[in-house]
Design an enzyme around this catalytic site. Structure first.
Site: not given
Length: 229
Positions: A218, A211, A213
């Site tokens: 976060r 995937d 980034k």
């Protein structure tokens, strides 16, 4: 343990590009620790951070320091205690008290120690890969698999919190760190590979998911039953 030992190790780590040499130097220092509180402090310092989230110090606070000491006498415990005291100062007179405490601490430090202390206060200790290196060093010093150390640190949310277990408790102690609602999980550390083939092999082979980034904040969501924390 003297602060000078930590500073010397930090300099040795910064002076080499070899990851193996870095880990070996860190592990040698970690093996010399006995007391749990000292283990936690040295682990944090080797990773380039104070144990205190805030001390009230910054570049301006450290712009006018006393002359350095000629001999290294500061211990790691004394340094931690000094920063811990600073972190609790607040209210009227706290600025002057913090300045006095800073002067007293840095006045006992040698020139090398002053430079290093200034760097760790401002978050600019540069020795390469910091937390990842310390995890590998804990594995070497404790004679446990690096994967077990990394997993425990991820579950505990902190390398510092699993350092004693890594050095003295073996794999069983590390395995005791599990998912706990309300305790943040550390992001998994990335590792590099020289080619797609090597990367696939490191990932275990078979089918993998890839995937994108994106840089950003976060966020973790913790849920206990119907309660979202």
């Amino acid at each position: 343990m003297l602060l000078a030992d930590v500073v010397a190790t930090s300099h040795a780590v910064a002076a080499t590009r070899s990851r193996t040499a870095k880990v070996t130097a860190l592990a040698e220092l970690l093996r010399g620790l006995n007391e749990p509180d000292e283990v936690a402090t040295v682990t944090s310092y080797l990773a380039g951070a104070l144990r205190q989230r805030r001390t009230g110090l910054g570049w301006r606070s450290l712009s006018d320091l006393p002359p350095p000491a000629d001999e290294a006498t500061l211990t790691v415990r004394e340094v931690h205690a000094a920063f811990e005291a600073m972190s609790t100062m607040s209210g009227a007179g706290s600025q002057a008290a913090r300045a006095a405490a800073t002067s007293a601490l840095f006045g006992r430090a040698t020139a090398d120690e002053q430079t290093w202390l200034r760097s760790i206060v401002t978050g600019e200790v540069r020795q390469g890969a910091l937390d990842s290196l310390v995890q590998d060093a804990l594995a070497v010093a404790g004679g446990v698999p690096a994967a077990s150390v990394r997993r425990a640190a991820m579950m505990a949310g902190s390398t510092v919190d699993i350092a004693v277990a890594a050095l003295t408790g073996g794999e069983e102690a590390l395995a005791a760190f599990v998912l706990q609602v309300g305790r943040p999980v550390l992001p998994m550390l990335a590792s590099s590979a020289g080619s797609v083939t090597e990367a696939m092999a490191k990932a275990g082979g078979g089918t993998v998911a890839i995937d994108s980034k994106l840089d950003g904040v976060r966020i973790q969501v913790h849920r206990r039953g119907d309660e979202v924390l």
